[in-house]
Design a protein around this motif. Structure first.
Motif, PDB file in Angstrom:
ATOM      1  N   LEU A 177     -15.463  54.594 -86.436  1.00 48.67           N
ATOM      2  CA  LEU A 177     -16.234  53.358 -86.550  1.00 48.67           C
ATOM      3  C   LEU A 177     -16.048  52.447 -85.338  1.00 48.67           C
ATOM      4  CD1 LEU A 177     -15.867  52.490 -90.330  1.00 48.67           C
ATOM      5  CD2 LEU A 177     -17.980  52.968 -89.105  1.00 48.67           C
ATOM      6  N   TYR A 188     -23.778  52.189 -89.709  1.00 47.18           N
ATOM      7  CA  TYR A 188     -22.524  51.468 -89.940  1.00 47.18           C
ATOM      8  C   TYR A 188     -22.361  51.098 -91.414  1.00 47.18           C
ATOM      9  CZ  TYR A 188     -22.366  51.094 -84.876  1.00 47.18           C
ATOM     10  OH  TYR A 188     -22.341  51.385 -83.546  1.00 47.18           O
ATOM     11  N   GLU A 233     -19.077  52.303 -93.301  1.00 46.85           N
ATOM     12  CA  GLU A 233     -18.081  51.269 -93.604  1.00 46.85           C
ATOM     13  C   GLU A 233     -17.931  51.050 -95.103  1.00 46.85           C
ATOM     14  OE1 GLU A 233     -17.586  47.929 -90.248  1.00 46.85           O
ATOM     15  OE2 GLU A 233     -19.537  47.932 -91.224  1.00 46.85           O
ATOM     16  N   ASN A 234     -19.031  51.103 -95.820  1.00 42.34           N
ATOM     17  CA  ASN A 234     -19.020  50.787 -97.239  1.00 42.34           C
ATOM     18  C   ASN A 234     -19.873  51.809 -97.981  1.00 42.34           C
ATOM     19  OD1 ASN A 234     -18.925  49.671 -99.753  1.00 42.34           O
ATOM     20  ND2 ASN A 234     -19.835  47.704 -99.190  1.00 42.34           N
TER      21      ASN A 234
END
Length: 298
Positions: free
Chosen positions: A144, A275, A279-280
Motif C-alpha cells: 500500500l 486503494y 485498505e478496507n
C-alpha cells in the motif's frame, strides 16, 4: 571554499578531512567539539551547533560518513530525490561488496556495488538513479505505501513507467524483487484490472448476488457505456478506478461527464478505488448493502 560556505551548502555538516582541507588542524577541530560548537553526529562527521539535524541533514550525514564511494539507496535515496516525505529510521547506503567500516547507529551499510552508470551526484551526494531509488523504496514500504509512493511519483512525472521497468531489470533477484515486480505491473495499468478482480471476489465472499460485470447500457448523451459492476434490478452501478496516475485531466473530465449521464439515466453510482479495496476490504460490501437497502426502501 570557506568553512561557513561549506557548512551552508552541506546542511550545517562538515567531515573531518574536509575541515583539514580548509586549513583547520586536528586540535582546532577537537576544540570546537569540546566547546560544543560542533556535535559529532557520526565518527568524524560534525554538525554545527547553529544548525538543526533536519531529516535531510541526517541523510547527508550518512553519506558523508560513508564517503564518495557510497550511494544513498532505497527510501533514503527516494527521500533525497524528494519523492517521499517519509524519513527513514535507518539510512541505507550501498558501500560496495568489500568496502565500508561497521556503520554507526542510524546507518545501514549494504554490501552492494553501484556502478557510476547507476548513480548520480545530486546536491553533492551520490544517490541511486531516481527510478531505482523509488522502486526499491516502494518495495521496502510494502504494497500500500509503496503503491502510494510510486503513484505520486508517476502523477508528478518524477519517474516514468519505462524507467521503472529498467530499474526492475537492474534489481535482478535482490530481496524485494517480487513485490517490485507487482508494483511495476500495477503502474503499467494493472491496478484497475486487479481492483475489478478484487471487487468480484469481495462481493462473492460477502454473498452479495444480483450483479453483472461489464454491463453495457445505452445513454442519451454519450451513447453506449459499460458499467464495471451493475445491479440492474436496483439500478446501482459500481465504478472502479485504479491508480490516480492513470487518470489524467482529459480522462478525469470524460469520466465525470459519463458518470453524470449514468446518474441522469436513473442509476446510483458508487466509486471505489484500488486503494479502497486493499485498505478496507469490508468497505465495498458495507456501502453496497446500504445502497441496496436504500433502493429497496424507496
Amino acid at each position: 571554499m570557506e568553512l561557513l560556505d561549506l557548512l551552508r551548502t552541506q546542511d550545517g555538516l562538515v567531515r573531518h578531512d574536509q575541515a583539514l582541507a580548509l586549513g583547520m588542524s586536528p586540535a582546532a577541530i577537537w576544540r570546537r567539539v569540546e566547546a560544543g560548537e560542533w556535535l559529532e553526529i557520526h565518527p568524524r562527521v560534525y554538525l554545527s551547533a547553529t544548525h538543526d539535524l533536519t531529516p535531510r541533514a541526517r541523510l547527508r550525514a550518512a553519506a558523508l560518513w560513508a564517503g564518495d564511494g557510497a550511494t544513498l539507496i532505497g527510501l533514503a535515496g527516494a527521500a533525497w530525490w524528494h519523492l517521499t516525505d517519509l524519513a527513514p529510521e535507518t539510512v541505507a547506503v550501498a558501500v560496495g561488496r568489500g568496502g565500508g567500516h561497521s556503520p554507526p547507529e542510524g546507518i545501514r551499510a549494504v554490501r552492494r556495488d553501484v556502478g557510476d552508470a547507476a548513480r548520480v551526484k545530486l546536491d553533492e551526494v551520490w544517490v541511486a538513479h531516481r527510478a531505482d531509488a523509488a522502486l526499491e523504496a516502494a518495495a521496502g514500504l510494502g504494497l500500500l505505501e509503496g503503491a502510494r509512493l510510486l503513484d505520486r511519483a508517476l502523477q508528478q512525472e518524477r519517474v516514468a513507467v519505462p524507467s521503472l521497468r529498467r530499474a526492475l531489470e537492474r534489481m535482478g533477484q535482490r530481496h524485494g524483487v517480487v513485490l517490485a515486480r507487482r508494483l511495476v505491473a500495477l503502474a503499467e495499468g494493472g491496478a484497475r484490472s486487479e481492483a475489478e478482480r478484487d471487487a468480484h471476489r469481495q462481493l462473492r465472499r460477502a454473498r452479495i448476488s444480483g450483479w453483472t460485470a461489464n454491463l453495457p447500457v445505452d445513454l442519451p448523451g454519450p451513447g453506449r457505456a459499460v458499467l464495471d459492476i451493475a445491479f440492474p434490478e436496483h439500478r446501482i452501478a459500481i465504478e472502479i478506478d485504479g491508480w490516480a496516475f492513470h487518470r489524467d485531466v482529459d480522462r478525469f473530465r470524460r469520466d465525470g461527464l459519463r458518470q453524470n449521464e449514468v446518474v441522469i439515466g436513473g442509476w446510483r453510482v458508487i466509486r471505489v478505488t484500488w486503494y479502497d479495496l486493499h485498505e478496507n476490504p469490508g468497505y465495498l460490501a458495507d456501502v453496497l448493502r446500504r445502497a441496496l437497502a436504500a433502493s429497496a426502501a424507496a
